[in-house]
Design an enzyme around this catalytic site. Structure first.
Site, PDB file in Angstrom:
ATOM      1  N   GLN A  54      91.270 -55.456  74.677  1.00 49.19           N
ATOM      2  CA  GLN A  54      90.931 -56.376  73.599  1.00 49.19           C
ATOM      3  C   GLN A  54      89.586 -55.997  73.000  1.00 49.19           C
ATOM      4  O   GLN A  54      88.543 -56.257  73.587  1.00 49.19           O
ATOM      5  CB  GLN A  54      90.900 -57.799  74.179  1.00 49.19           C
ATOM      6  CG  GLN A  54      90.551 -58.892  73.202  1.00 49.19           C
ATOM      7  CD  GLN A  54      90.586 -60.256  73.878  1.00 49.19           C
ATOM      8  OE1 GLN A  54      91.338 -60.484  74.825  1.00 49.19           O
ATOM      9  NE2 GLN A  54      89.755 -61.173  73.417  1.00 49.19           N
ATOM     10  N   GLY A  55      89.602 -55.364  71.838  1.00 47.59           N
ATOM     11  CA  GLY A  55      88.373 -54.907  71.181  1.00 47.59           C
ATOM     12  C   GLY A  55      87.826 -55.953  70.234  1.00 47.59           C
ATOM     13  O   GLY A  55      87.996 -55.847  69.008  1.00 47.59           O
TER      14      GLY A  55
ATOM     15  N   SER B   1      84.392 -58.148  71.028  1.00 54.09           N
ATOM     16  CA  SER B   1      82.931 -58.300  71.041  1.00 54.09           C
ATOM     17  C   SER B   1      82.211 -57.024  70.623  1.00 54.09           C
ATOM     18  O   SER B   1      82.678 -55.903  70.870  1.00 54.09           O
ATOM     19  CB  SER B   1      82.444 -58.700  72.436  1.00 54.09           C
ATOM     20  OG  SER B   1      82.916 -59.980  72.788  1.00 54.09           O
TER      21      SER B   1
ATOM     22  N   SER C 281      87.071 -55.268  78.528  1.00 55.22           N
ATOM     23  CA  SER C 281      87.529 -55.238  79.916  1.00 55.22           C
ATOM     24  C   SER C 281      88.576 -54.154  80.137  1.00 55.22           C
ATOM     25  O   SER C 281      89.549 -54.047  79.381  1.00 55.22           O
ATOM     26  CB  SER C 281      88.109 -56.598  80.308  1.00 55.22           C
ATOM     27  OG  SER C 281      87.126 -57.610  80.237  1.00 55.22           O
TER      28      SER C 281
ATOM     29  N   GLU D 290      94.473 -67.356  75.878  1.00 54.16           N
ATOM     30  CA  GLU D 290      93.580 -67.338  77.038  1.00 54.16           C
ATOM     31  C   GLU D 290      93.529 -68.711  77.703  1.00 54.16           C
ATOM     32  O   GLU D 290      93.324 -68.822  78.903  1.00 54.16           O
ATOM     33  CB  GLU D 290      92.170 -66.928  76.617  1.00 54.16           C
ATOM     34  CG  GLU D 290      92.005 -65.461  76.312  1.00 54.16           C
ATOM     35  CD  GLU D 290      90.559 -65.090  76.029  1.00 54.16           C
ATOM     36  OE1 GLU D 290      89.710 -66.008  75.981  1.00 54.16           O
ATOM     37  OE2 GLU D 290      90.281 -63.898  75.859  1.00 54.16           O
TER      38      GLU D 290
ATOM     39  N   GLU E 123      78.440 -72.973  76.020  1.00 56.30           N
ATOM     40  CA  GLU E 123      77.655 -73.651  74.983  1.00 56.30           C
ATOM     41  C   GLU E 123      78.425 -73.677  73.663  1.00 56.30           C
ATOM     42  O   GLU E 123      78.464 -74.711  72.964  1.00 56.30           O
ATOM     43  CB  GLU E 123      76.311 -72.943  74.800  1.00 56.30           C
ATOM     44  CG  GLU E 123      75.349 -73.101  75.968  1.00 56.30           C
ATOM     45  CD  GLU E 123      75.660 -72.158  77.128  1.00 56.30           C
ATOM     46  OE1 GLU E 123      74.995 -72.282  78.178  1.00 56.30           O
ATOM     47  OE2 GLU E 123      76.554 -71.300  76.993  1.00 56.30           O
TER      48      GLU E 123
END
Length: 374
Positions: free
Chosen positions: A121-122, A124, A156, A239, A357
């Site tokens: 999963q590209g 970030s 990951s 997710e 957050e």
């Protein structure tokens, strides 16, 4: 197949094949070894047909409700087995490909289900983690293909991946999330460089990705050009669905392990609070899983699942540190290394997939309707 029939049939199969499956109860402590063993488990489950239920027949599955996939992961955890090699990739990424590019899923998904391929999963980037609307990796229209240049980070298991679901900037930076397009990229494409990053556990769990003039055919676009934010939101919803459901089942198992191994030393207050969080996560993730199975795209309220998952996981492993210090801190066998790896990974639970957050801000502003700070 209905859920009860699937659950009972899979439970019988696990019991009948317990001798063959016993080697999967205790995984190697190194990442390469884990992936090799989990790939064997995935192929065993696939060849027996169980892993194909809940996926469309046109994409290599056997049909049935996607909830069956959650039942499978829960039964594996309850019996003491880990999720298969590609479980996270299948449940987070494959549904998005099936939804936004079924013609790609028809040829790509069968290899993923068999364990012949892995995906990553590209999302970030160095300056775009939880704020994906500010990403800078760019895809330029070159006629019949996109030319991709830029960098991703914290990807990951990228070193094991054959394909990447990549978010790229196709509009202007000022467009924010409206100028993003999702692409399905072959990791062996010329110009792709993978640089593993070592975590505090000692494992290279994630990697930096560099794209230098990478050509991606236009037919590898997922959904609409400029519509990558819809793909992103769907991936994040997934997710919160089957992955959170599997995670809570696995954490219930680890809670029982802490209590058993601590031999009466575990605090009842800690055990009760951890169980309460896990049960709340179970209820929340079940709701999200069923909504996804019904074709819905869960809204901002699904952030509850992520907050609960991070809170439960960190509290669970805080207890493991408190009540199993001789094992987790000082032990030098595979059991100790497994507990340490779990503890280290739990520290990231409130960061990956959107920080706690950020999730609380989403809930405050978009669910509760609270005003933004002045």
């Amino acid at each position: 197949m209905d859920h009860a029939t699937f659950r009972s049939g899979f439970g019988r199969w696990l019991a009948d094949h317990a001798a063959d499956l016993d080697r999967f109860r205790h995984l190697p402590t190194d990442l390469d070894g884990q992936f090799a063993v989990l790939r064997d488990l995935q192929r065993l489950l696939h060849d027996a047909g169980w892993l194909r239920w809940g996926w469309p027949e046109a994409m290599g599955g056997l049909g049935g409700s996607p909830v069956l996939r959650g039942v499978l992961s829960e039964e594996l955890a309850a019996a003491g087995y880990p999720p298969p090699f590609s479980f996270g990739m299948m449940e987070v990424l494959a549904p998005a490909v099936a939804r936004f590019a079924p013609e790609i899923a028809a040829w790509a998904l069968p290899a993923l289900l068999r364990g012949d391929e892995a995906w990553c999963q590209g999302f970030s980037e160095p300056e775009a983690g939880s704020d994906l609307g500010s990403l800078r990796l760019r895809a330029v229209d070159e006629g019949d293909h996109w030319r991709v240049d830029g960098q991703k980070v914290w990807t990951s298991w990228a070193q094991y991946a054959d394909r990447c679901i990549l978010l790229a900037r196709t509009g202007t930076q000022a467009d924010g999330h409206r100028g993003i397009t999702a692409l399905f990229v072959d990791m062996d494409s010329p110009g792709v460089t993978v640089r593993p990053l070592r975590a505090m556990s000692g494992d290279a769990e994630f990697a930096e990705l560099f794209f230098d003039g990478v050509a991606v055919p236009k037919e590898r676009t997922l959904g609409a050009v400029g519509g990558g934010w819809a793909v992103t939101m769907y991936v994040l919803s997934c997710e919160r669905g089957a992955v959170a459901w599997q995670r809570q089942a696995w954490m219930h198992r680890r809670l029982a392990d802490v209590i058993a191994e601590a031999a009466g030393a575990a605090s009842p207050a800690w055990a009760g609070e951890t169980f309460a969080l896990l049960y709340a996560l179970r209820l929340a993730s079940r709701r999200t899983l069923r909504r996804l199975a019904d074709g819905e795209v869960p809204g901002p309220d699904a952030s509850v699942d992520k907050v609960l998952m991070a809170s439960a996981e960190q509290l669970l492993f805080d207890g493991a540190l408190d009540f199993l210090p001789g094992t987790l801190v000082a032990g030098d066998d595979d059991t100790a290394r497994t507990w340490r790896t779990g503890y280290f990974y739990s520290r990231a639970a409130s960061i990956y997939g959107g920080t706690s957050e950020i999730q609380r801000n989403i809930l405050a502003e978009r669910v509760l309707g609270l005003p933004r700070p002045a």
